[in-house]
Design an enzyme around this catalytic site. Sequence first.
Site, PDB file in Angstrom:
ATOM      1  N   ARG A 128      -1.395 -10.313   3.690  1.00 55.04           N
ATOM      2  CA  ARG A 128      -1.297 -11.690   3.243  1.00 55.04           C
ATOM      3  C   ARG A 128      -0.663 -12.596   4.304  1.00 55.04           C
ATOM      4  O   ARG A 128      -1.062 -13.722   4.505  1.00 55.04           O
ATOM      5  CB  ARG A 128      -0.466 -11.782   1.959  1.00 55.04           C
ATOM      6  CG  ARG A 128      -0.371 -13.212   1.431  1.00 55.04           C
ATOM      7  CD  ARG A 128       0.650 -13.414   0.323  1.00 55.04           C
ATOM      8  NE  ARG A 128       0.727 -12.338  -0.632  1.00 55.04           N
ATOM      9  CZ  ARG A 128      -0.174 -12.100  -1.579  1.00 55.04           C
ATOM     10  NH1 ARG A 128      -1.227 -12.858  -1.697  1.00 55.04           N
ATOM     11  NH2 ARG A 128      -0.002 -11.082  -2.398  1.00 55.04           N
ATOM     12  N   TYR A 129       0.378 -12.087   4.945  1.00 51.24           N
ATOM     13  CA  TYR A 129       1.159 -12.891   5.893  1.00 51.24           C
ATOM     14  C   TYR A 129       0.696 -12.605   7.322  1.00 51.24           C
ATOM     15  O   TYR A 129       0.096 -11.566   7.595  1.00 51.24           O
ATOM     16  CB  TYR A 129       2.643 -12.553   5.748  1.00 51.24           C
ATOM     17  CG  TYR A 129       3.230 -12.881   4.396  1.00 51.24           C
ATOM     18  CD1 TYR A 129       3.446 -14.208   4.008  1.00 51.24           C
ATOM     19  CD2 TYR A 129       3.573 -11.875   3.500  1.00 51.24           C
ATOM     20  CE1 TYR A 129       3.999 -14.506   2.775  1.00 51.24           C
ATOM     21  CE2 TYR A 129       4.124 -12.172   2.260  1.00 51.24           C
ATOM     22  CZ  TYR A 129       4.337 -13.483   1.902  1.00 51.24           C
ATOM     23  OH  TYR A 129       4.890 -13.774   0.678  1.00 51.24           O
ATOM     24  N   ARG A 132       2.775  -9.186   9.017  1.00 48.83           N
ATOM     25  CA  ARG A 132       3.249  -8.003   8.290  1.00 48.83           C
ATOM     26  C   ARG A 132       2.305  -7.665   7.136  1.00 48.83           C
ATOM     27  O   ARG A 132       1.588  -8.533   6.638  1.00 48.83           O
ATOM     28  CB  ARG A 132       4.670  -8.211   7.768  1.00 48.83           C
ATOM     29  CG  ARG A 132       4.835  -9.425   6.879  1.00 48.83           C
ATOM     30  CD  ARG A 132       6.293  -9.894   6.961  1.00 48.83           C
ATOM     31  NE  ARG A 132       6.603 -10.951   5.998  1.00 48.83           N
ATOM     32  CZ  ARG A 132       6.281 -12.219   6.180  1.00 48.83           C
ATOM     33  NH1 ARG A 132       5.598 -12.607   7.230  1.00 48.83           N
ATOM     34  NH2 ARG A 132       6.620 -13.136   5.281  1.00 48.83           N
ATOM     35  N   CYS A 141       5.367   6.643 -10.143  1.00 54.74           N
ATOM     36  CA  CYS A 141       6.786   6.297 -10.076  1.00 54.74           C
ATOM     37  C   CYS A 141       7.565   7.362 -10.839  1.00 54.74           C
ATOM     38  O   CYS A 141       6.990   8.118 -11.626  1.00 54.74           O
ATOM     39  CB  CYS A 141       7.036   4.941 -10.725  1.00 54.74           C
ATOM     40  SG  CYS A 141       6.267   3.580  -9.813  1.00 54.74           S
ATOM     41  N   CYS A 145       8.619   0.787 -15.119  1.00 54.83           N
ATOM     42  CA  CYS A 145       9.221  -0.474 -15.559  1.00 54.83           C
ATOM     43  C   CYS A 145       8.215  -1.188 -16.461  1.00 54.83           C
ATOM     44  O   CYS A 145       7.047  -1.328 -16.100  1.00 54.83           O
ATOM     45  CB  CYS A 145       9.526  -1.371 -14.370  1.00 54.83           C
ATOM     46  SG  CYS A 145      10.472  -0.570 -13.066  1.00 54.83           S
ATOM     47  N   CYS A 148       6.220  -4.209 -14.907  1.00 56.34           N
ATOM     48  CA  CYS A 148       5.697  -3.913 -13.564  1.00 56.34           C
ATOM     49  C   CYS A 148       4.625  -4.893 -13.113  1.00 56.34           C
ATOM     50  O   CYS A 148       3.659  -5.157 -13.831  1.00 56.34           O
ATOM     51  CB  CYS A 148       5.116  -2.499 -13.547  1.00 56.34           C
ATOM     52  SG  CYS A 148       4.393  -2.063 -11.949  1.00 56.34           S
ATOM     53  N   ARG A 150       2.584  -4.304 -10.792  1.00 56.38           N
ATOM     54  CA  ARG A 150       1.372  -3.532 -10.465  1.00 56.38           C
ATOM     55  C   ARG A 150       0.967  -2.612 -11.607  1.00 56.38           C
ATOM     56  O   ARG A 150       0.490  -1.501 -11.403  1.00 56.38           O
ATOM     57  CB  ARG A 150       1.574  -2.721  -9.189  1.00 56.38           C
ATOM     58  CG  ARG A 150       1.687  -3.600  -8.007  1.00 56.38           C
ATOM     59  CD  ARG A 150       1.484  -2.948  -6.670  1.00 56.38           C
ATOM     60  NE  ARG A 150       1.986  -3.907  -5.726  1.00 56.38           N
ATOM     61  CZ  ARG A 150       3.143  -3.810  -5.085  1.00 56.38           C
ATOM     62  NH1 ARG A 150       3.872  -2.719  -5.210  1.00 56.38           N
ATOM     63  NH2 ARG A 150       3.536  -4.771  -4.288  1.00 56.38           N
ATOM     64  N   ASP A 306       6.889 -12.064 -12.565  1.00 59.67           N
ATOM     65  CA  ASP A 306       5.476 -12.407 -12.375  1.00 59.67           C
ATOM     66  C   ASP A 306       4.753 -12.499 -13.721  1.00 59.67           C
ATOM     67  O   ASP A 306       5.041 -11.716 -14.621  1.00 59.67           O
ATOM     68  CB  ASP A 306       4.784 -11.336 -11.524  1.00 59.67           C
ATOM     69  CG  ASP A 306       5.266 -11.326 -10.085  1.00 59.67           C
ATOM     70  OD1 ASP A 306       5.605 -12.411  -9.570  1.00 59.67           O
ATOM     71  OD2 ASP A 306       5.295 -10.236  -9.477  1.00 59.67           O
ATOM     72  N   ASP A 343       6.745 -15.439  -6.653  1.00 63.84           N
ATOM     73  CA  ASP A 343       5.583 -14.913  -5.939  1.00 63.84           C
ATOM     74  C   ASP A 343       4.391 -15.668  -6.543  1.00 63.84           C
ATOM     75  O   ASP A 343       4.012 -15.434  -7.688  1.00 63.84           O
ATOM     76  CB  ASP A 343       5.464 -13.392  -6.128  1.00 63.84           C
ATOM     77  CG  ASP A 343       4.850 -12.721  -4.904  1.00 63.84           C
ATOM     78  OD1 ASP A 343       4.007 -13.366  -4.242  1.00 63.84           O
ATOM     79  OD2 ASP A 343       5.199 -11.569  -4.618  1.00 63.84           O
ATOM     80  N   LYS A 350       5.391 -15.298  -1.490  1.00 64.26           N
ATOM     81  CA  LYS A 350       6.724 -15.602  -2.018  1.00 64.26           C
ATOM     82  C   LYS A 350       7.146 -17.014  -1.600  1.00 64.26           C
ATOM     83  O   LYS A 350       7.144 -17.331  -0.416  1.00 64.26           O
ATOM     84  CB  LYS A 350       7.723 -14.579  -1.496  1.00 64.26           C
ATOM     85  CG  LYS A 350       7.418 -13.157  -1.920  1.00 64.26           C
ATOM     86  CD  LYS A 350       8.386 -12.171  -1.267  1.00 64.26           C
ATOM     87  CE  LYS A 350       8.028 -10.742  -1.608  1.00 64.26           C
ATOM     88  NZ  LYS A 350       6.826 -10.262  -0.884  1.00 64.26           N
TER      89      LYS A 350
HETATM   90  C1  PLP Z   1       6.666  -9.166  -0.320  1.00 62.00           C
HETATM   91  C2  PLP Z   1       5.522  -8.916   0.564  1.00 62.00           C
HETATM   92  C3  PLP Z   1       5.696  -8.685   1.936  1.00 62.00           C
HETATM   93  C4  PLP Z   1       7.062  -8.684   2.587  1.00 62.00           C
HETATM   94  O1  PLP Z   1       7.655  -9.939   2.473  1.00 62.00           O
HETATM   95  P1  PLP Z   1       9.067 -10.251   3.191  1.00 62.00           P
HETATM   96  O2  PLP Z   1       9.394 -11.639   2.710  1.00 62.00           O
HETATM   97  O3  PLP Z   1       8.811 -10.186   4.664  1.00 62.00           O
HETATM   98  O4  PLP Z   1      10.041  -9.224   2.727  1.00 62.00           O
HETATM   99  C5  PLP Z   1       4.571  -8.476   2.712  1.00 62.00           C
HETATM  100  N1  PLP Z   1       3.342  -8.498   2.182  1.00 62.00           N
HETATM  101  C6  PLP Z   1       3.132  -8.740   0.867  1.00 62.00           C
HETATM  102  C7  PLP Z   1       1.742  -8.780   0.352  1.00 62.00           C
HETATM  103  C8  PLP Z   1       4.210  -8.945   0.023  1.00 62.00           C
HETATM  104  O5  PLP Z   1       4.016  -9.158  -1.295  1.00 62.00           O
END
Ligand code: PLP
Length: 381
Positions: A128-129, A132, A141, A145, A148, A150, A306, A343, A350
Amino acid sequence: MAQMLTNHLDPPMTCSSPALLKTFAVEKMQPEWHDWKWQFRNRITNLETLKEYICVTGEEEKAFQAAGKNLPFAITPYYIDLINPQDPNDPIRKTVIPRMAEFTTTAAEMVDPCGEDGKMVAPGLVHRYPDRVLFLVNETCSVYCRYCTRSRLVGSGKHEVDFSAAYEYLRNHSEIRDVLISGGDPLVMSDEKLEGIIKNLRAIPSIEIVRIGTKIPVVLPQRITDDLVNMLKKYHPFYMSIHFLHPDEITPEVEAACNKLADAGIPTFSQTVLLKGVNDDAPLMKTLMQKLLKIRVRPYYIYQCDPVQGTSHFRTSIDKGLEIMEHLRGHTTGYAIPTYVVDAPGGGGKIPVTPDYVVSREPGKTTLRNYKGEVYHYLEE
Ligand SMILES: *Cc1c(COP(=O)(O)O)cnc(C)c1O
């Protein structure tokens, strides 16, 4: 329980003879209690066994019957032992024992609220980002939870997923420098299997840091063995995000597990989901954050719950989250202050939500308020 929240009254319990309830008093004296595999094997996974340890309400019993075999349900002996068996409002109980409210879906709720499936670039890999990825490596698990995010995935999979496409994607995308391994819970895997995954990631030169998102140190602290941390520390810089909910979770066992991680040089961060009737209370949340610092876990995120299907009974207002943040900033150690995030439903990632300390802005002059509400001016001269 240290702090009781009584804003939700549950139906009366059908427990006819509380005196006959089983406890783990004997097991706790045995060496097996400290063996994570014993804890995992002896998880409570059905209504019949649950009723031996907990006074189940009529409504909870109905939820088991309504769900039939589809319900992912499991609690470790260690974690169920933290629950007051006769208190229907026990905060930990609410997070792990099913309720009929799980079968109610509101218009805003979704199967995949964070829009992860749409960002899945290879089996298990959510990108997504810019720099990362989230790497979902299993669907199991140790404890499920009820809120959850997911729930669409967990509890189902025993099948092995082939991650070669994920590794291939990471090799071809050198902009990705951070991999967050999650699931399910990656720490239910054996050391060998987990090491296999981490090794594959570490073989990709562009990956700078690896982290794991897990609830294991809280619900199955026995899993944090010397062997595990000795394996993980070979792969530094290695980080861990740990899912905490309530100050009652911080037991001597959890403290030992978190200290073991810290001693191995693994920085640990907390993630907490804001849940109605569990931790939607500013003093309680402050206690939790302060207790986390005492066990060397740095508060990282508080998540607005969520809008996942069947969780409306857990959600509380964003105003409540802001009130909690107001109660932290300035009133306690800066390290104890996480970021409160939503989120974004639909897949926006986020987004931080912060109390507004800027009263007004005009050219050359910003008017601010401090944590006590006192007003100050910053002049850009
Ligand atoms: C939460 C998340 C991350 C990591 O987010 P950080 O803010 O860097 O901790 C990376 N990818 C996805 C899809 C996420 O939901």
